[in-house]
Design an enzyme around this catalytic site. Structure first.
Site, mmCIF file in Angstrom:
data_model
loop_
_atom_site.group_PDB
_atom_site.id
_atom_site.type_symbol
_atom_site.label_atom_id
_atom_site.label_comp_id
_atom_site.label_asym_id
_atom_site.label_seq_id
_atom_site.Cartn_x
_atom_site.Cartn_y
_atom_site.Cartn_z
ATOM 1 N N TRP A 236 -32.624 -43.715 61.841
ATOM 2 C CA TRP A 236 -32.474 -43.907 60.392
ATOM 3 C C TRP A 236 -33.808 -43.740 59.681
ATOM 4 O O TRP A 236 -33.863 -43.163 58.588
ATOM 5 C CB TRP A 236 -31.813 -45.241 60.073
ATOM 6 C CG TRP A 236 -30.377 -45.248 60.501
ATOM 7 C CD1 TRP A 236 -29.805 -46.027 61.452
ATOM 8 C CD2 TRP A 236 -29.332 -44.364 60.017
ATOM 9 N NE1 TRP A 236 -28.472 -45.696 61.588
ATOM 10 C CE2 TRP A 236 -28.161 -44.687 60.733
ATOM 11 C CE3 TRP A 236 -29.282 -43.334 59.075
ATOM 12 C CZ2 TRP A 236 -26.940 -44.025 60.519
ATOM 13 C CZ3 TRP A 236 -28.065 -42.675 58.856
ATOM 14 C CH2 TRP A 236 -26.926 -43.021 59.563
ATOM 15 N N ASP B 78 -34.856 -50.652 54.233
ATOM 16 C CA ASP B 78 -33.460 -50.320 54.513
ATOM 17 C C ASP B 78 -32.905 -51.448 55.387
ATOM 18 O O ASP B 78 -33.260 -51.563 56.553
ATOM 19 C CB ASP B 78 -33.397 -48.969 55.239
ATOM 20 C CG ASP B 78 -31.976 -48.585 55.673
ATOM 21 O OD1 ASP B 78 -31.038 -49.379 55.443
ATOM 22 O OD2 ASP B 78 -31.820 -47.480 56.236
ATOM 23 N N LYS C 189 -21.584 -52.116 57.033
ATOM 24 C CA LYS C 189 -21.965 -52.746 58.297
ATOM 25 C C LYS C 189 -21.683 -54.256 58.221
ATOM 26 O O LYS C 189 -20.868 -54.772 58.948
ATOM 27 C CB LYS C 189 -23.450 -52.523 58.617
ATOM 28 C CG LYS C 189 -24.006 -51.082 58.540
ATOM 29 C CD LYS C 189 -23.268 -50.078 59.295
ATOM 30 C CE LYS C 189 -23.679 -48.623 59.295
ATOM 31 N NZ LYS C 189 -24.915 -48.149 58.836
#
Ligand SMILES: *Cc1c(COP(=O)(O)O)cnc(C)c1O
Length: 360
Positions: free
Chosen positions: A102, A172, A196
């Site tokens: 990511w 993030d 999530k």
């Protein structure tokens, strides 16, 4: 078929109580005769849902008054672009910490909007740890410092908050937000996709300190300008109303569970059950450095990868699904967000022990 234990990394399991409440309210919300999905976002009912979701999130995370909460769309991947568009301002470079898949995507996207200085990276050890702050080569003139609090694919989590002085810290937090308390005041900006640990896909939340608003590049789409969204309570255009409603139910569920202090205890207990098996087994292994082992996403491998398919089959037979590791790393991955009850982790641990006895 009964409910089963879903270890998906995202979209991920939601609390059963939340799904049941949403079902009960689906066609006729609180007696108003229509579904939340059908409400005008400017109407009194929806405005109430929206304001309550924000207030509950603020309470859960202890978000200070000088931070705005924005309900946006596009996922965390859109924020990989939206953040640089909004935060470079008149600076020319931003610092990024590269800890995995990511982070790499965030870096690649930011490079379209300015220079990127990769201030630290764990690529040397195949992204299995979080580099210590003492190794970071930060640029004092950077627009901001960006890192990924929990690498969902690699299972590497930061358990400390970086110190970046006057340079805003951007994070993030897609896969570990709301899993334990954090000090929001240490951050300039936090963003996370909902699917999530918050709610259904389609909602992205940004928490941004007010002094960082108003620096967007001219080309920034209006709906992606943090200042515009902040000035309009995230209603410059139609927000993802149903996803916000669902997130709001999850916030209430978290509050009823005792908030993030309690969630951390539960999440640690769940993760420890799994790590204890990994530590005591020569059949299952975790590649991640001990001090960075994620509480949310736990990748592990079988000693003999040719048994992977059989393991997944045995798991499915016991109602344990979505355990296949990400295609980029292979093996297995158990994602055990807030909504995964400890019974699910216990069932997985039993399976692992039985499987090792049979095949070890
Ligand atoms: C899932 C994830 C993303 C991407 O989210 P999208 O909503 O698919 O854009 C980004 N960062 C992290 C840490 C993630 O877990």
């Amino acid at each position: 078929m009964d409910r089963i234990f879903n270890f998906s990394a995202g979209p991920a399991a939601l609390p059963l109580a939340v799904l049941e409440q949403a079902r009960d309210e689906l066609v006729n919300w609180h007696g108003c005769g229509i579904s939340v999905m059908e409400m005008s976002h400017r109407g009194k009912e929806y405005m109430g849902i929206h304001a309550e979701a924000e207030a509950d999130l603020r309470e859960l995370m202890g978000i200070p008054a000088n931070y705005k909460v924005l309900f946006m769309q596009g996922g965390a991947a859109a924020e990989f672009a939206i953040v640089p568009m909004n935060l470079y301002g008149d600076k020319t470079s931003a610092d990024y910490i590269n800890t995995g898949e990511w982070s790499k995507k965030a870096i690649k996207e930011a490079k379209k909007y300015g220079n990127v200085n990769v201030a630290a990276s764990s690529e040397d050890k195949n992204f299995t740890y979080a580099p210590a702050q003492s190794t970071w080569k930060l640029d004092p003139n950077a627009a901001y410092v960006h890192y990924t609090a929990n690498e969902t694919i690699g299972g590497v989590e930061f358990f400390w908050t970086p110190e970046t002085g006057n340079v805003p810290l951007v994070c993030d937090m897609s896969s570990n937000v709301l899993s334990r308390p954090i000090d929001v005041s240490k951050f300039g900006l936090i963003y996370f996709g909902a699917q999530k640990n918050v709610g259904p896909a389609g909602l992205t939340i940004v928490i941004v300190r007010e002094d960082l608003l108003g620096k967007a590049q001219k080309c920034t789409p209006t709906v992606f300008d943090f200042k515009t969204q902040a000035e309009n309570d995230s209603m410059y255009n139609t927000p993802p109303t149903y996803a916000i409603y669902m997130a709001g139910l999850v916030f209430k569920w978290l509050k009823a569970k005792g908030g993030l202090v309690e969630m951390e205890k539960i999440n640690r207990a769940k993760a420890n059950l799994l790590y204890d098996v990994l530590d005591s087994s020569s059949f299952f292994q975790s590649p991640v450095a001990r001090e960075n082992r994620s509480l949310m996403n736990i990748p592990f491998t079988l000693k003999d990868a040719s048994l992977d398919e059989e393991f997944l089959k045995a798991a499915k037979a016991r109602g344990l699904v979505q355990l296949k590791g990400h295609r980029s790393v292979g093996g297995m991955r158990a994602s055990i967000y807030n909504a995964m009850p400890i019974e699910g982790v216990q069932a997985l641990v039993e399976l692992m022990k039985d499987f090792e006895k049979q095949h070890g």
